[in-house]
Motif scaffolding. Structure first.
Motif, PDB file in Angstrom:
ATOM      1  N   LEU A 118       1.132  -1.431  -0.247  1.00 23.79           N
ATOM      2  CA  LEU A 118       0.317   0.157  -0.023  1.00 23.79           C
ATOM      3  C   LEU A 118       0.971   1.733  -0.376  1.00 23.79           C
ATOM      4  O   LEU A 118       1.881   1.263   0.563  1.00 23.79           O
ATOM      5  CB  LEU A 118      -0.857   0.003   1.506  1.00 23.79           C
ATOM      6  N   VAL A 175       3.674   0.786   2.970  1.00 19.76           N
ATOM      7  CA  VAL A 175       2.842  -0.195   3.908  1.00 19.76           C
ATOM      8  C   VAL A 175       2.937  -1.970   3.640  1.00 19.76           C
ATOM      9  O   VAL A 175       2.248  -2.502   2.020  1.00 19.76           O
ATOM     10  CB  VAL A 175       1.623  -0.146   5.501  1.00 19.76           C
ATOM     11  N   ASP A 176       3.190  -2.343   4.270  1.00 16.60           N
ATOM     12  CA  ASP A 176       3.003  -4.128   3.327  1.00 16.60           C
ATOM     13  C   ASP A 176       1.459  -4.522   3.465  1.00 16.60           C
ATOM     14  O   ASP A 176       0.999  -4.001   4.316  1.00 16.60           O
ATOM     15  CB  ASP A 176       3.773  -5.444   4.535  1.00 16.60           C
ATOM     16  N   LEU A 177       0.625  -5.067   2.663  1.00 21.85           N
ATOM     17  CA  LEU A 177      -0.321  -5.680   2.120  1.00 21.85           C
ATOM     18  C   LEU A 177      -0.484  -7.212   2.919  1.00 21.85           C
ATOM     19  O   LEU A 177       0.405  -7.942   3.137  1.00 21.85           O
ATOM     20  CB  LEU A 177      -0.636  -5.238   1.004  1.00 21.85           C
TER      21      LEU A 177
END
Lengths: 137, 137
Positions: free
Chosen positions: A85, A94-96
């Motif tokens: 994201l 940021v990680d999904l």
DNA sequence: ATATTTAAATAGAATAATTACGATTTTATA
DNA sequence: TATAAAATCGTAATTATTCTATTTAAATAT
């Protein structure tokens, strides 16, 4: 940490520092980020070394290169299958959660239709993070 | 073609030429590609104009900017919701059939979990195209 | 422990893509 | 046709990255 040995790469102080900086890092840093944070400890370290090291680590599968903003490479020590994201305002990445994936059927279709041999998939979801959603009227 | 008027952008010969070059173009050209193909007709045209125009067209939603290879922007006149296959060897970029999408549930999950306001999604599938699959033993 | 081999690090220049900027020209509109 | 806003040009500046020649250090064999 000594995954380096397994790959046959030499263990140099610069490489260890770069790996150490990346380990567990969720910020998806750029070459410059890494250079800045490490050069205080290695004042003589060259930018080229950062690029060389990142390239080597990538080739040995220890990190992933992300193509998220054109104009700058970013690197991710998390080599597991996951996506990102990106806040278009504050540029935070940021990680999904891992369950975000392409429909398998769709991927297969792509393979069949185009005759492509698929190697990897990158999903970038652009938007506004919670903080920036608030501050943008 | 005269979508320009609707956007309030002025109609200049350079812009029309750039738009005309992009229209229906499936090659996902870079700024340089566009400059090269148009400058014969507009020998005095500046690179800056190409960048300005692309930026304006993007801001008005007439084209999309692709983030596919770090280090170079590419542009797509197809603003419909679709994604891309990229050959890592010959760098060819082709459109994916539209049915390739994220699971809707997954997207919703992302929105809920992260509080993100999602604006757009880009899916890049990297691999080897049929031709390069053959020639790479 | 030391010498040898080989890979890696270094500095600095070179390149590529993009952006910034001020001066001038062109477009749309009154 | 006068006017104001916007676009263009040319160039300089910036940013990210790559390249090259040389030096240095790590791994390995002695």
């Amino acid at each position: 940490m000594e995954k380096l040995k397994k790959t046959g790469m030499k263990q140099t102080p610069q490489r260890l520092a770069i790996m150490h900086h990346l380990e567990g890092n969720k910020c998806h840093p750029s070459a410059e980020d890494i250079y800045k944070s490490i050069s205080p400890k290695f004042p003589s370290m060259s930018f080229a070394t950062v690029y060389n090291t990142l390239e080597n680590l990538k080739d040995h599968g220890l990190i992933k290169e992300l193509t998220i903003e054109s104009g700058k490479k970013r690197f991710d020590p998390d080599t597991s299958d996951h996506h990102h994201l990106i806040c278009v305002k504050c540029k935070k990445i940021v990680d999904l959660p891992q369950e975000i994936q392409l429909q398998q059927k769709a991927l297969t279709t792509a393979g069949v239709i185009k005759g492509f041999r698929i190697l990897s998939t990158q999903i970038n979801i652009y938007g506004l993070c919670p903080e920036c959603t608030k501050t943008s009227s």
